[in-house]
Design a protein around this motif. Structure first.
Motif, PDB file in Angstrom:
ATOM      1  N   ASP A   1      -4.051   5.666  -9.364  1.00 45.68           N
ATOM      2  CA  ASP A   1      -4.291   7.026  -8.901  1.00 45.68           C
ATOM      3  C   ASP A   1      -3.028   7.887  -8.990  1.00 45.68           C
ATOM      4  OD1 ASP A   1      -5.728   9.041  -7.773  1.00 45.68           O
ATOM      5  OD2 ASP A   1      -6.318   7.915  -5.992  1.00 45.68           O
TER       6      ASP A   1
ATOM      7  N   ILE B   1     -14.122   1.619  -8.734  1.00 48.14           N
ATOM      8  CA  ILE B   1     -14.520   2.884  -8.111  1.00 48.14           C
ATOM      9  C   ILE B   1     -16.048   2.919  -8.024  1.00 48.14           C
ATOM     10  CG2 ILE B   1     -14.607   5.399  -8.443  1.00 48.14           C
ATOM     11  CD1 ILE B   1     -11.858   4.435  -7.505  1.00 48.14           C
ATOM     12  N   VAL B   2     -16.533   3.170  -6.818  1.00 47.95           N
ATOM     13  CA  VAL B   2     -17.982   3.261  -6.598  1.00 47.95           C
ATOM     14  C   VAL B   2     -18.311   4.598  -5.924  1.00 47.95           C
ATOM     15  CG1 VAL B   2     -18.354   0.759  -6.458  1.00 47.95           C
ATOM     16  CG2 VAL B   2     -17.760   2.005  -4.379  1.00 47.95           C
TER      17      VAL B   2
ATOM     18  N   ARG C   1     -17.293  13.379  -4.716  1.00 48.80           N
ATOM     19  CA  ARG C   1     -17.903  12.627  -5.826  1.00 48.80           C
ATOM     20  C   ARG C   1     -19.419  12.820  -5.864  1.00 48.80           C
ATOM     21  NH1 ARG C   1     -16.348   8.777  -9.238  1.00 48.80           N
ATOM     22  NH2 ARG C   1     -14.273   8.709  -8.326  1.00 48.80           N
TER      23      ARG C   1
ATOM     24  N   ALA D   1     -16.743   0.049  -1.176  1.00 45.99           N
ATOM     25  CA  ALA D   1     -15.814  -0.359  -2.252  1.00 45.99           C
ATOM     26  C   ALA D   1     -15.306  -1.776  -1.977  1.00 45.99           C
ATOM     27  CB  ALA D   1     -14.659   0.639  -2.320  1.00 45.99           C
TER      28      ALA D   1
ATOM     29  N   ARG E   1      -8.990  10.712  -6.790  1.00 40.40           N
ATOM     30  CA  ARG E   1     -10.153  10.592  -7.679  1.00 40.40           C
ATOM     31  C   ARG E   1     -11.391  11.144  -6.992  1.00 40.40           C
ATOM     32  NH1 ARG E   1      -9.568   4.977 -11.015  1.00 40.40           N
ATOM     33  NH2 ARG E   1     -11.351   5.913 -12.064  1.00 40.40           N
TER      34      ARG E   1
ATOM     35  N   LYS F   1       3.715   6.738  -1.132  1.00 38.10           N
ATOM     36  CA  LYS F   1       3.641   5.323  -1.513  1.00 38.10           C
ATOM     37  C   LYS F   1       4.980   4.815  -2.069  1.00 38.10           C
ATOM     38  CE  LYS F   1      -1.328   4.948  -2.425  1.00 38.10           C
ATOM     39  NZ  LYS F   1      -2.347   4.602  -3.447  1.00 38.10           N
TER      40      LYS F   1
ATOM     41  N   ASP G   1      -2.227  -1.352  -5.191  1.00 36.66           N
ATOM     42  CA  ASP G   1      -3.105  -0.316  -4.677  1.00 36.66           C
ATOM     43  C   ASP G   1      -4.489  -0.960  -4.456  1.00 36.66           C
ATOM     44  OD1 ASP G   1      -4.265   2.363  -4.403  1.00 36.66           O
ATOM     45  OD2 ASP G   1      -5.034   2.048  -6.421  1.00 36.66           O
ATOM     46  N   TYR G   2      -5.343  -0.320  -3.697  1.00 36.78           N
ATOM     47  CA  TYR G   2      -6.661  -0.937  -3.475  1.00 36.78           C
ATOM     48  C   TYR G   2      -7.763  -0.333  -4.368  1.00 36.78           C
ATOM     49  CZ  TYR G   2     -10.807  -2.894  -1.494  1.00 36.78           C
ATOM     50  OH  TYR G   2     -12.002  -3.547  -1.383  1.00 36.78           O
ATOM     51  N   ASP G   3      -8.188   0.911  -4.052  1.00 37.14           N
ATOM     52  CA  ASP G   3      -9.347   1.479  -4.768  1.00 37.14           C
ATOM     53  C   ASP G   3      -9.017   1.739  -6.237  1.00 37.14           C
ATOM     54  OD1 ASP G   3     -11.618   2.232  -2.764  1.00 37.14           O
ATOM     55  OD2 ASP G   3      -9.734   2.675  -1.752  1.00 37.14           O
TER      56      ASP G   3
ATOM     57  N   SER H   1      -9.470  12.137   3.959  1.00 38.68           N
ATOM     58  CA  SER H   1     -10.001  12.277   2.603  1.00 38.68           C
ATOM     59  C   SER H   1     -11.293  13.083   2.653  1.00 38.68           C
ATOM     60  CB  SER H   1     -10.327  10.899   2.004  1.00 38.68           C
ATOM     61  OG  SER H   1      -9.148  10.177   1.769  1.00 38.68           O
TER      62      SER H   1
ATOM     63  N   ILE I   1      -0.936  -1.265  -0.835  1.00 42.83           N
ATOM     64  CA  ILE I   1      -0.492   0.102  -0.522  1.00 42.83           C
ATOM     65  C   ILE I   1      -1.679   1.025  -0.815  1.00 42.83           C
ATOM     66  CG2 ILE I   1       1.305   1.821  -0.923  1.00 42.83           C
ATOM     67  CD1 ILE I   1       2.748  -0.685  -0.485  1.00 42.83           C
ATOM     68  N   SER I   2      -2.257   1.585   0.229  1.00 41.55           N
ATOM     69  CA  SER I   2      -3.510   2.325   0.018  1.00 41.55           C
ATOM     70  C   SER I   2      -3.516   3.676   0.720  1.00 41.55           C
ATOM     71  CB  SER I   2      -4.672   1.469   0.547  1.00 41.55           C
ATOM     72  OG  SER I   2      -5.879   2.181   0.480  1.00 41.55           O
ATOM     73  N   GLY I   3      -4.355   4.578   0.192  1.00 37.88           N
ATOM     74  CA  GLY I   3      -4.581   5.852   0.868  1.00 37.88           C
ATOM     75  C   GLY I   3      -5.512   5.683   2.061  1.00 37.88           C
ATOM     76  N   ARG I   4      -6.209   4.596   2.100  1.00 31.42           N
ATOM     77  CA  ARG I   4      -7.150   4.356   3.206  1.00 31.42           C
ATOM     78  C   ARG I   4      -6.397   4.048   4.497  1.00 31.42           C
ATOM     79  NH1 ARG I   4     -12.630   3.109   1.882  1.00 31.42           N
ATOM     80  NH2 ARG I   4     -12.922   2.960  -0.368  1.00 31.42           N
TER      81      ARG I   4
HETATM   82  O1  LIG Z   1      -4.773   4.384  -2.503  1.00 29.22           O
HETATM   83  P1  LIG Z   1      -6.128   3.837  -2.767  1.00 29.22           P
HETATM   84  O2  LIG Z   1      -6.335   2.478  -2.177  1.00 29.22           O
HETATM   85  O3  LIG Z   1      -6.465   3.868  -4.235  1.00 29.22           O
HETATM   86  O4  LIG Z   1      -7.125   4.805  -2.024  1.00 29.22           O
HETATM   87  C1  LIG Z   1      -7.341   6.119  -2.528  1.00 29.22           C
HETATM   88  C2  LIG Z   1      -8.649   6.631  -2.002  1.00 29.22           C
HETATM   89  O5  LIG Z   1      -9.607   5.630  -2.337  1.00 29.22           O
HETATM   90  C3  LIG Z   1     -10.919   5.785  -1.836  1.00 29.22           C
HETATM   91  O6  LIG Z   1     -11.582   6.789  -2.578  1.00 29.22           O
HETATM   92  C4  LIG Z   1     -11.736   6.483  -3.951  1.00 29.22           C
HETATM   93  O7  LIG Z   1     -12.536   5.301  -4.098  1.00 29.22           O
HETATM   94  C5  LIG Z   1     -13.895   5.422  -3.614  1.00 29.22           C
HETATM   95  C6  LIG Z   1     -14.561   4.082  -3.727  1.00 29.22           C
HETATM   96  O8  LIG Z   1     -14.519   3.580  -5.034  1.00 29.22           O
HETATM   97  C7  LIG Z   1     -14.617   6.522  -4.420  1.00 29.22           C
HETATM   98  O9  LIG Z   1     -15.946   6.676  -3.957  1.00 29.22           O
HETATM   99  C8  LIG Z   1     -13.849   7.834  -4.258  1.00 29.22           C
HETATM  100  O10 LIG Z   1     -14.432   8.829  -5.084  1.00 29.22           O
HETATM  101  C9  LIG Z   1     -12.374   7.646  -4.683  1.00 29.22           C
HETATM  102  O11 LIG Z   1     -11.618   8.813  -4.412  1.00 29.22           O
HETATM  103  C10 LIG Z   1     -10.932   6.068  -0.368  1.00 29.22           C
HETATM  104  O12 LIG Z   1     -12.236   6.321   0.060  1.00 29.22           O
HETATM  105  C11 LIG Z   1      -9.981   7.182   0.007  1.00 29.22           C
HETATM  106  O13 LIG Z   1      -9.925   7.343   1.393  1.00 29.22           O
HETATM  107  C12 LIG Z   1      -8.599   6.808  -0.498  1.00 29.22           C
HETATM  108  O14 LIG Z   1      -7.659   7.799  -0.155  1.00 29.22           O
END
Ligand SMILES: O=P(O)(O)OC[C@H]1O[C@H](O[C@H]2O[C@H](CO)[C@@H](O)[C@H](O)[C@H]2O)[C@H](O)[C@@H](O)[C@@H]1O
Length: 383
Positions: free
Chosen positions: A327, A132-133, A257, A139, A287, A300, A124-126, A253, A161-164
């Motif tokens: 996540d 987490i920022v 936050r 990020a 998150r 995922k 996963d990425y974030d 998204s 594998i990311s939500g981004r």
């Molecule tokens: O599947 P991921 O790679 O974990 O992505 C999930 C979401 O991550 C990002 O948001 C999260 O991280 C941000 C940066 O640290 C933080 O500011 C935010 O509060 C978190 O939810 C990303 O911006 C989303 O689009 C992804 O879905």
């Protein structure tokens, strides 16, 4: 489209049903009824239970606010460095020792199981590769982490594998030799010159060097709808200070936050008002983010299964898939590795105790980096 979908989606359980709630905030009038315009492949469509109670007070009735509040560790439990305070450290250690042992202290055990097997790595990425920022666009991944991922990918097939959106996560990671699955697995890309080996994948030229990659996008029919919803959400949340609506291509998204907690209900209400007219979209929680995505049986976990099949590593006794993520959306992948035919290990990244389908845990991205380095050292020691 012939997509194998042998596993049920656990995502729906953490998606509160959509209410008919109305608050006294601006209501969107959408010019477009997505349901009528949509004809995606029925094999992938999920049935989303929607509450039709007529009158509901507000989004609280659906548990949205509770889910929003519990979506990221509260500051009282995690200090700035993402480590638990002394007061909670004991609870964390107990949780770790009894339920989700550290993948670092259990490394030898994991590797004794991996002996003679081919490891496939899913990251996963974030919150996993980057901390987490506050600002999602910032990020960044450290260069040390990038090197660790680059090294591990020399030895094991590796996918992010990311939500981004795929483009965004590629921009952050910037390693062309990896597989990428953006939009929660709905946008899968092979490394240049590799194929995803699927009849519905297609080859495109992506980068400035004109290199060909192979794409698989099971939700492409939803793009026009997602674009309309994106515009509506940007407009309807415009007046809420701190909201950020992020275009993740096949999903959206809505970040809260940086929104005052007293306004979280407004955020939820805006999202509810928009997506209630789109029965082909659903909501999941991340998150401090509400995520809107197509109602298809894809997540995922499905992406992991797809990639294992693409790589010819599916249903092989000598393959050990490892998935590292922090996540709720990563739980789909943990579940696939725990319960599915492709047995492997899910590793939850968390600085606070929580329930998971993972087997092991790591505390934060710095421990993830240590784990990746250990994998490389182990592989090199095997000769
Ligand atoms: O599947 P991921 O790679 O974990 O992505 C999930 C979401 O991550 C990002 O948001 C999260 O991280 C941000 C940066 O640290 C933080 O500011 C935010 O509060 C978190 O939810 C990303 O911006 C989303 O689009 C992804 O879905």
């Amino acid at each position: 489209m012939d997509i194998k979908s042998g596993h049920s989606s656990p995502v729906m359980t953490d998606s509160p049903p959509i209410s008919n709630a109305r608050l006294t905030i601006r209501q969107n009038r959408l010019p477009y009824s997505s349901a009528a315009a949509l004809s995606p492949n029925s094999n992938l469509l999920l049935t989303v239970p929607r509450k039709k109670t007529g009158v509901l007070d507000d989004v609280k009735s659906n548990g949205w606010l509770d889910a929003m509040k519990s979506s990221s560790p509260p500051p009282s439990l995690v200090n700035k460095d993402n480590f638990s305070s002394d007061a909670t450290d004991m609870t964390y250690r107990e949780w770790m020792q009894l339920k989700y042992p550290s993948a670092l202290t259990s490394f030898e055990k994991i590797m004794s199981f991996a002996k003679g097997k081919r490891i496939a790595l899913f990251l996963d990425y974030d919150g996993t590769l980057s901390p987490i920022v506050e600002e999602p666009d910032c990020a960044y991944m450290s260069s040390a982490m990038r090197s660790a991922v680059q090294n591990v990918a020399k030895y094991f097939p590796t996918a992010i594998i990311s939500g981004r959106s795929r483009d965004k996560v590629y921009e952050f990671v910037n390693l062309s030799e990896l597989y990428y699955a953006g939009s929660h697995g709905m946008d899968i890309m092979s490394p240049a010159g590799e194929s995803l080996n699927h009849e519905h994948s297609r080859t495109v030229s992506v980068n400035e060097k004109g290199k060909d990659v192979n794409l698989f996008q099971p939700a492409s029919e939803f793009l026009p709808m997602i674009d309309k919803v994106l515009c509506s959400l940007i407009e309807s949340t415009n007046d809420i200070k701190g909201v950020k609506v992020e275009d993740n291509k096949f999903c959206i998204s809505v970040h809260y936050r940086n929104v005052e907690e007293q306004n979280w209900g407004l955020v939820a209400q805006c999202v509810d008002d928009v997506i209630r007219t789109y029965p082909k979209l659903r909501l999941t929680h991340g998150r401090k983010v509400l995520e809107i995505r197509p109602v298809i049986d894809w997540n995922k976990g499905k992406a992991v299964t797809f990639l294992l099949e693409s790589l010819g590593l599916s249903n092989c006794e000598d393959v050990l898939p490892i998935y590292v993520g922090d996540d709720r959306t990563d739980e789909d992948a943990f579940k696939v590795l725990r319960d599915g035919p492709n047995h492997g290990y899910g590793i939850l990244v968390s600085a606070v105790p929580k329930d998971s389908n993972a087997f092991y845990s790591l505390r934060d991205p710095s421990e993830v980096m240590e784990f990746l380095k250990s994998l490389v050292t182990w592989k090199r020691s095997m000769g």
